[in-house]
Every structure is written in structure tokens, then in C-alpha cells.
Design a protein around this motif. Structure first.
Motif, PDB file in Angstrom:
ATOM      1  N   HIS A 133       0.874  -1.173   0.000  1.00  0.00           N
ATOM      2  CA  HIS A 133       0.000   0.000   0.000  1.00  0.00           C
ATOM      3  C   HIS A 133       0.912   1.225   0.000  1.00  0.00           C
ATOM      4  CE1 HIS A 133      -3.388  -2.622   1.125  1.00  0.00           C
ATOM      5  NE2 HIS A 133      -2.538  -3.211   1.931  1.00  0.00           N
ATOM      6  N   CYS A 173      -4.041  -1.645  -4.773  1.00  0.00           N
ATOM      7  CA  CYS A 173      -3.886  -2.820  -3.904  1.00  0.00           C
ATOM      8  C   CYS A 173      -5.080  -3.742  -3.983  1.00  0.00           C
ATOM      9  CB  CYS A 173      -3.666  -2.364  -2.462  1.00  0.00           C
ATOM     10  SG  CYS A 173      -4.965  -1.270  -1.852  1.00  0.00           S
ATOM     11  N   HIS A 177      -9.294  -0.694  -3.464  1.00  0.00           N
ATOM     12  CA  HIS A 177      -8.197   0.259  -3.243  1.00  0.00           C
ATOM     13  C   HIS A 177      -8.715   1.673  -3.017  1.00  0.00           C
ATOM     14  CE1 HIS A 177      -4.911   2.924  -4.334  1.00  0.00           C
ATOM     15  NE2 HIS A 177      -5.564   3.267  -5.411  1.00  0.00           N
TER      16      HIS A 177
HETATM   17 CU1  CUA Z   1      -4.103  -0.012  -0.191  1.00  0.00          CU
HETATM   18 CU2  CUA Z   1      -4.418   0.822  -2.372  1.00  0.00          CU
END
Ligand code: CUA
Length: 315
Positions: A133, A173, A177
């Protein structure tokens, strides 16, 4: 002055790089268009051989070199400052997971919003539970990758003005996200001290707030924290009705569902008993249309009760 100590350093460099880039694109495009016009076939019937121009070579090598050296210098100076948190910084552990943030203070208290004192250096030790992230606070001009494993990135800043600012995840991610959002709340030092003392854990390691009576509201509030953090529920269950890997929590309480037990379909009402069973032994009954993917979360009896109290409120 900006909202953090880095604003007055980052912004001029950013503007400098942008202005230089814009001037170059205008200059290059204009030159290209002029050459197209000036040296087209109509005006130059016969091609001419050109054997270079030492002066031009020197100019178009030196000018960009000087400019990028400036860019590098200011970038490097700012980067070095951002890499070195002051020794007296207020320490917070920041953990990213799909798809939420968890902040843990030195006294052991955990929150999903970052609370910090204003006008004091704050250092975040970044860690990820799953994928990469990136913790990004645009108002503070800071951003750093949050990486799983041994490499622990750090990020620091001073919030100059009390207030509430957005925190984003800036590294793609997975499916949710863009929902990996929270806030950083900077409080004046005395207000922050009061808050910090009020959440300090007692000798049993439990926070003062959890010691008090357990009304439904309080249980639901604690459940909300567990769902977003320790339970890790939001990787697969949404709170807004959207279908992810697992059923959404919104409106699930009291609903009738079709589950599959040993290959046989069965109607069930989602009540407390059903939820408790689904959390402790997720593989026992699978809702039709979903797969058997959920590991039992690492939660105590008490915590499961709090999660259920929270799910009940999501109507
Ligand atoms: Cu955690 Cu994009």
C-alpha cells in the motif's frame, strides 16, 4: 505557511519542475512547427547537407544539464530531510491491510483515524499485513510505500495547523483500493494530551473505555473498530451493500439466506446465532453463490459479540 512543515519546501520544487517542463514543451513544439514551415519542399527544392554546429551542441547539452542538476539538488535536499525524523518525534505504528488503516500508539491504543498533536514532529512506522500500500497525506505533501515483511518504511511530518486531513492509499492494492481512506486529525497539544490520557490502557492492558458498561451502542462501536482493523473483515465484506468475495454486511441481519450444508440447500434467518456460527466456523455453511474461502478470524468471544452488535446496526 502550509498545513505541514514540508509544504513550503515541496511546492516550490514542484512548481519549478512544472514551469520548466511547460516552457520546454512549448519551445520544442514551436521550433518543430517553424521547421516544418521554413524547410518544407516548396521552399527547399534541393536538400542540403548540414555537418553539425559546435555552438548549438554545447548549448543544448549544458542548458538542460544545469536545469536537471538544480532539480536533482532541490529534490535531494528535501528527500534527505524527509528521510530523517527528529529524535523527539511522537511515535505511531501505521498498518495497512486490504482495505483499511490501523494506527497504534505507544500506550497500546488503536484507532482507524490517525490522531496526532499539532506542531510536533510525528513519526509513522509503516507496515503492511498483506500487499504493498502507500500512505499518502496530500495536504502534508508526504507519501511513502507501506511494504509487508522486514523492510519498515518511515514517514514523518509536523502538522502546522490543527484540523482534519485526508489519508489515501496511493498504491493500487486490489478491488477496494479506492475505498482505503481515512483521516488524520491534528489537535492542539493540550487537547491531544487530554485525549491521549483518556485512552491510556489500565493495568490489565484494557483501555479505560472498554472497562465501562457494555451498552449496545458501545459494543457496536467497538465492533466497528474490530471489523475495520483486527478482524480484517473488510477485505471481503463491504459495508455499503456491494458484493465482494463475501456477502455485504449491510442489511444482512434479519435477512433470509440460502446456505449450502454438505451439498444440500437450506433456508436460514440471519440472527445472532447464525452470525456467531458463521464467524467461528465459516466453512460449516456457505451462502449460495459464494465460495468457501474464509478463515476463522482471530477474535475472542467478547469481540465476536461486539462485531455482531455492529453488524446489527448496518441496516
Ligand atoms: Cu491499499 Cu491501495
Amino acid at each position: 505557511m502550509g498545513s505541514s512543515n514540508f509544504v513550503t519546501e515541496v511546492d516550490p520544487v514542484f512548481i519549478f519542475v512544472t514551469v520548466v517542463s511547460v516552457l520546454f514543451i512549448i519551445g520544442i513544439t514551436a521550433t518543430m512547427l517553424y521547421f516544418l514551415f521554413r524547410y518544407n519542399k516548396k521552399r527547399n527544392k534541393v536538400a542540403k547537407d548540414i555537418h553539425g554546429h559546435a555552438g548549438l551542441e554545447v548549448i543544448w547539452t549544458l542548458v538542460p544539464l544545469v536545469i536537471v542538476t538544480f532539480m536533482f539538488y532541490f529534490g535531494w535536499v528535501g528527500f534527505k530531510k524527509m528521510m530523517n525524523p527528529p529524535a523527539n518525534s511522537f511515535q505511531v505504528k501505521a498498518t495497512g491491510r486490504m482495505w483499511s488503516w490501523l494506527f497504534e500508539y505507544e500506550n497500546g491504543f488503536q484507532t482507524d483515524t490517525l490522531y496526532i498533536p499539532a506542531q510536533k514532529p510525528v513519526e509513522l512506522a509503516l507496515n503492511s499485513m498483506d500487499v504493498i500500500h502507500s500512505l499518502y497525506i496530500p495536504a502534508f505533501r508526504v507519501k511513502k510505500d507501506v511494504v509487508p515483511g522486514k523492510l519498515k518504511n518511515k514517514l514523518w511530518f509536523i502538522a502546522e495547523e490543527p484540523g482534519s486531513y485526508d489519508i489515501f492509499c496511493a498504491e493500487y492494492c486490489g478491488q477496494r483500493h479506492s475505498y482505503m481512506l481515512t483521516k488524520v486529525v491534528a489537535m492542539p497539544q493540550n487537547k491531544f494530551n487530554d485525549w491521549y490520557a483518556s485512552v491510556a490502557p489500565d493495568t490489565n492492558g484494557r483501555t479505560k473505555t472498554t472497562k465501562e458498561s457494555s451498552s449496545d451502542d458501545e459494543m457496536a462501536q467497538k465492533g466497528s473498530m474490530i471489523v475495520k482493523t483486527k478482524g480484517g473483515c473488510l477485505a471481503c465484506h463491504s459495508l455499503d451493500g456491494s458484493k465482494l468475495v463475501g456477502p455485504s454486511f449491510k442489511g444482512i441481519f434479519g435477512k433470509e439466506v440460502v446456505v449450502i450444508v454438505d451439498g444440500v440447500e437450506k433456508q436460514e434467518i440471519v440472527d445472532e446465532k447464525y452470525l456467531r456460527k458463521s464467524i467461528t466456523t465459516p466453512a460449516a455453511e456457505i451462502v449460495r453463490g459464494y465460495q468457501n474461502l474464509m478463515p476463522p478470524p482471530p477474535l475472542s468471544e467478547q469481540e465476536i459479540g461486539e462485531v455482531i452488535a455492529y453488524i446489527k446496526t448496518l441496516q
